[in-house]
Enzyme design. Structure first.
Site, PDB file in Angstrom:
ATOM      1  N   GLU A 128      10.047  15.452  15.453  1.00 52.70           N
ATOM      2  CA  GLU A 128      10.443  15.319  14.052  1.00 52.70           C
ATOM      3  C   GLU A 128       9.674  16.369  13.247  1.00 52.70           C
ATOM      4  O   GLU A 128       8.451  16.360  13.219  1.00 52.70           O
ATOM      5  CB  GLU A 128      10.081  13.912  13.560  1.00 52.70           C
TER       6      GLU A 128
ATOM      7  N   CYS B  71      13.570  10.381   6.836  1.00 49.96           N
ATOM      8  CA  CYS B  71      13.452   9.890   8.217  1.00 49.96           C
ATOM      9  C   CYS B  71      14.775  10.023   8.961  1.00 49.96           C
ATOM     10  O   CYS B  71      14.797  10.257  10.154  1.00 49.96           O
ATOM     11  CB  CYS B  71      12.953   8.456   8.228  1.00 49.96           C
TER      12      CYS B  71
ATOM     13  N   GLU C 133       9.847   0.943  10.464  1.00 44.06           N
ATOM     14  CA  GLU C 133      10.888   1.954  10.251  1.00 44.06           C
ATOM     15  C   GLU C 133      10.207   3.296  10.427  1.00 44.06           C
ATOM     16  O   GLU C 133       9.382   3.682   9.603  1.00 44.06           O
ATOM     17  CB  GLU C 133      11.502   1.767   8.850  1.00 44.06           C
TER      18      GLU C 133
ATOM     19  N   LYS D 257       0.842  -1.196   0.000  1.00 43.44           N
ATOM     20  CA  LYS D 257       0.000   0.000   0.000  1.00 43.44           C
ATOM     21  C   LYS D 257       0.884   1.254   0.000  1.00 43.44           C
ATOM     22  O   LYS D 257       1.531   1.582   0.990  1.00 43.44           O
ATOM     23  CB  LYS D 257      -0.935   0.047   1.207  1.00 43.44           C
TER      24      LYS D 257
HETATM   25  P1  NAI Z   1       1.671   8.176   8.216  1.00 49.21           P
HETATM   26  O1  NAI Z   1       2.426   7.329   9.160  1.00 49.21           O
HETATM   27  O2  NAI Z   1       0.252   8.506   8.527  1.00 49.21           O
HETATM   28  O3  NAI Z   1       1.685   7.510   6.762  1.00 49.21           O
HETATM   29  C1  NAI Z   1       2.544   6.485   6.341  1.00 49.21           C
HETATM   30  C2  NAI Z   1       1.750   5.383   5.652  1.00 49.21           C
HETATM   31  O4  NAI Z   1       0.900   4.759   6.599  1.00 49.21           O
HETATM   32  C3  NAI Z   1       0.836   5.869   4.542  1.00 49.21           C
HETATM   33  O5  NAI Z   1       0.833   4.916   3.518  1.00 49.21           O
HETATM   34  C4  NAI Z   1      -0.519   5.926   5.224  1.00 49.21           C
HETATM   35  O6  NAI Z   1      -1.600   5.807   4.339  1.00 49.21           O
HETATM   36  C5  NAI Z   1      -0.442   4.723   6.134  1.00 49.21           C
HETATM   37  N1  NAI Z   1      -1.337   4.745   7.284  1.00 49.21           N
HETATM   38  C6  NAI Z   1      -1.857   5.819   7.921  1.00 49.21           C
HETATM   39  N2  NAI Z   1      -2.614   5.417   8.953  1.00 49.21           N
HETATM   40  C7  NAI Z   1      -2.583   4.067   8.982  1.00 49.21           C
HETATM   41  C8  NAI Z   1      -3.157   3.073   9.827  1.00 49.21           C
HETATM   42  N3  NAI Z   1      -3.908   3.393  10.876  1.00 49.21           N
HETATM   43  N4  NAI Z   1      -2.906   1.777   9.575  1.00 49.21           N
HETATM   44  C9  NAI Z   1      -2.115   1.433   8.535  1.00 49.21           C
HETATM   45  N5  NAI Z   1      -1.551   2.321   7.701  1.00 49.21           N
HETATM   46  C10 NAI Z   1      -1.772   3.634   7.928  1.00 49.21           C
HETATM   47  O7  NAI Z   1       2.489   9.502   8.020  1.00 49.21           O
HETATM   48  P2  NAI Z   1       1.962  10.904   7.441  1.00 49.21           P
HETATM   49  O8  NAI Z   1       0.679  11.313   8.075  1.00 49.21           O
HETATM   50  O9  NAI Z   1       1.993  10.820   5.976  1.00 49.21           O
HETATM   51  O10 NAI Z   1       3.115  11.870   7.962  1.00 49.21           O
HETATM   52  C11 NAI Z   1       3.053  12.380   9.287  1.00 49.21           C
HETATM   53  C12 NAI Z   1       4.428  12.510   9.876  1.00 49.21           C
HETATM   54  O11 NAI Z   1       5.038  11.243   9.990  1.00 49.21           O
HETATM   55  C13 NAI Z   1       5.395  13.321   9.053  1.00 49.21           C
HETATM   56  O12 NAI Z   1       5.254  14.676   9.263  1.00 49.21           O
HETATM   57  C14 NAI Z   1       6.716  12.783   9.528  1.00 49.21           C
HETATM   58  O13 NAI Z   1       7.086  13.413  10.715  1.00 49.21           O
HETATM   59  C15 NAI Z   1       6.426  11.319   9.809  1.00 49.21           C
HETATM   60  N6  NAI Z   1       6.813  10.447   8.681  1.00 49.21           N
HETATM   61  C16 NAI Z   1       7.942   9.691   8.803  1.00 49.21           C
HETATM   62  C17 NAI Z   1       8.358   8.917   7.743  1.00 49.21           C
HETATM   63  C18 NAI Z   1       9.594   8.093   7.802  1.00 49.21           C
HETATM   64  O14 NAI Z   1      10.189   7.814   6.776  1.00 49.21           O
HETATM   65  N7  NAI Z   1       9.999   7.631   8.952  1.00 49.21           N
HETATM   66  C19 NAI Z   1       7.649   8.896   6.481  1.00 49.21           C
HETATM   67  C20 NAI Z   1       6.436   9.684   6.458  1.00 49.21           C
HETATM   68  C21 NAI Z   1       6.075  10.426   7.530  1.00 49.21           C
END
Ligand code: NAI
Ligand code: MG
Length: 510
Positions: free
Chosen positions: A420, A323, A289, A215
């Site tokens: 972050e 990240c 991660e 996904k």
């Molecule tokens: P997110 O963690 O909500 O999204 C990442 C993925 O998880 C997306 O594919 C999303 O659709 C999915 N997702 C969201 N809720 C879920 C759930 N309950 N169950 C399963 N999958 C789910 O991150 P978002 O909202 O895009 O970004 C928010 C913050 O997270 C950013 O500002 C940043 O600080 C951090 N982040 C960190 C990342 C990393 O590489 N460690 C990558 C993206 C965001």
């Protein structure tokens, strides 16, 4: 025969033609002038974006049974790019059942050598279509074309090549032990490196003999769907990789599906915690991660100009949407003033703008929501009393942009040092002893990466041994290789991706 004098004369004449330093405008010599470049836009003719993008299940693009679609934007303009199918529970269920059937009847029956051949073919096709993939990634994500072209896509191909090589050698990766695949793997990825994260997830899973339901993030699904075309062209058997697009609810349906053997997630720590709770007590294996608040430690004996480039690359690269971004900078007190002055000068020269322009250093922030979050945290930093620096460079009036900036005189208690930000915002503070540097670097709930800058090897080793970070770079930053394991301590996640360690995340090793 040409004499030395004649040569000297000739080279002097040539040198005169290429504007000797004396003739350059005064500012250029002081380094304060910003050279103007004419725009150099990458053409988008090479990509064809479908208006409506369907799910990829069983080797075919199919309508979602939910009949729902959502919009993906180009963050550089704020304009609609395409509509993307939103997979509901029934679609996720179909994808998982398809992956299960394919695992049992096809993929688990195939030899490692045969699986490796598909992966090699995919890697080569990625190289062939690299320009198309890079342009599409830039359009959907907002990252500069220079990055998607020179960093992301080459690493994507490298990841498939590397894992192709392991597919028939898994027993050698774990000598004396038996290895078997886990089965059906659910993978959820973020928007910061859409294609690279897809490769990090899919390549090892397939090399180890698993089938996949992936996904992508809701703001950046398009490159994963183009990758699906690559899988088709490579002749990958139908159903080995299935792609369900959608937002959090689609991800949750995948996490909660009873017939998934493993979940691999990259994204926010908050969602990582939700997923950990959801799989607790089930048969599912989990790797996470998550975020980071990684520190550069710069000692007074470091090569400061080299360190400066490392810092710039570490936080402003990909708009800080990384990240492992080096979002905290710890400077030895004796060089702090000099370094901050250099940093100001360098930051003021970064080019913010159209990500398709080959001269752009900093492209667009991926979404309006992320930009809002970054702005809010910058305001908080100002309220907390950080000393703020932001250049006055022009930014496009449409789309989502943030100028590169930093706060100096930041203390460890500031929100800026702890949370972050995921944007081009750096928090600078100082230290007096290496012990203090280590204490400050480790003073975070995260532990993903760190950078140490010093000319003394012994010091680097000593400090590295004390840092609680999964990846430690010495005199460089943000260097990736598929053979090097990547992952974090504490709230930065569980497990490693890449290298031999990364294989074990997709195998049962007995
Ligand atoms: P997110 O963690 O909500 O999204 C990442 C993925 O998880 C997306 O594919 C999303 O659709 C999915 N997702 C969201 N809720 C879920 C759930 N309950 N169950 C399963 N999958 C789910 O991150 P978002 O909202 O895009 O970004 C928010 C913050 O997270 C950013 O500002 C940043 O600080 C951090 N982040 C960190 C990342 C990393 O590489 N460690 C990558 C993206 C965001
Ligand atoms: Mg988008």
């Amino acid at each position: 025969m040409t004499t030395k004098r004649a040569l000297d004369k000739k080279s002097k004449a040539q040198a005169a033609k290429i504007a000797p330093v004396e003739k350059l405008p005064k500012q250029a010599k002081t380094g304060a002038m910003k050279f103007e470049y004419a725009p150099s836009l990458e053409s988008t003719d090479i990509v064809r974006i479908e208006k409506r993008n369907r799910l990829f299940i069983g080797g075919k693009f199919i309508e979602p049974s939910s009949e729902a679609y959502f919009t993906s934007m180009n963050p550089a303009t704020g304009e609609r790019l395409a509509d993307i199918a939103e997979a509901g529970d029934a679609d996720v269920d179909l994808a998982v059942r398809t992956a299960r059937k394919t695992y049992e009847n096809v993929w688990s029956k195939m030899s490692g050598r045969e699986r490796g051949r598909y992966l090699f073919r995919i890697a080569r096709l990625i190289q062939e279509r690299s320009r198309e993939l890079a342009v599409l990634e830039t359009l959907d994500n907002g990252k500069p074309i220079r990055e998607s072209r020179d960093v992301d896509v080459p690493l994507v191909a490298a990841h498939f090549f590397y894992h192709a090589g392991w597919a028939d050698k898994l027993n050698y990766a774990f000598p004396g032990q038996n290895v078997s695949p886990l089965g059906v793997v659910g993978q959820i990825i973020p928007w910061n490196f859409p294609l690279l994260m897809a490769a990090w997830k899919i390549a090892p899973a397939l090399a180890c003999g698993n089938t996949v339901v992936l996904k992508p993030a809701e703001t950046t699904s398009l490159s994963a769907l183009l990758l699906a075309q690559v899988f088709q062209d490579a002749g990958l058997p139908d159903g080995v990789v299935n792609i369900v697009t959608g937002a959090g609810a689609t991800g949750a349906a995948l996490v909660n599906h009873p017939d998934v053997d493993k979940i691999a997630f990259t994204g926010s720590t908050d969602v990582g915690k939700i997923i950990a709770r959801a799989v607790a007590g089930t048969k599912k294996r989990l790797t996470l991660e998550l975020g980071g608040k990684s520190a550069h430690i710069i000692f007074e004996d470091a090569a400061l100009d080299q360190a400066l480039e490392g810092v710039i690359n570490g936080i402003y690269f990909n708009q800080g949407h990384v990240c492992c971004a080096g979002s905290r900078l710890l400077l030895e007190e004796s060089i702090a003033e000099e370094f901050v002055a250099k940093l100001k000068k360098r930051v003021a020269k970064l080019r913010v703008g159209n990500p398709l322009d080959k001269n752009t250093d900093i492209g667009a922030i991926n979404s309006a929501g992320e930009l809002k979050k970054i702005k809010k945290l910058i305001q908080l930093g100002k309220d907390e009393g950080g000393e703020f620096f932001e250049p006055t460079c022009a930014i496009p009036d449409k789309g989502f942009y943030q100028r590169p900036c930093f706060f100096s005189n930041v203390s460890s208690s500031f929100t800026l040092s702890r949370v972050e930000i995921f944007g081009p915002v750096l928090a600078v503070s100082t230290f007096r002893t290496s012990q203090e540097a280590v204490l400050k670097a480790n003073d975070t709930p995260y532990g993903l990466a760190a950078g140490i800058w010093s000319e003394k090897g012994a010091k680097i080793h000593k400090v590295a041994g004390q840092l609680k970070a999964g990846v430690i770079w010495a005199n460089t930053y943000n260097k990736f290789d598929p053979s090097a394991p990547f992952g974090g301590y504490n709230e930065s996640g569980w497990g490693r991706e890449g290298g031999r360690h990364g294989l074990s995340a997709y195998l049962d090793v007995r």
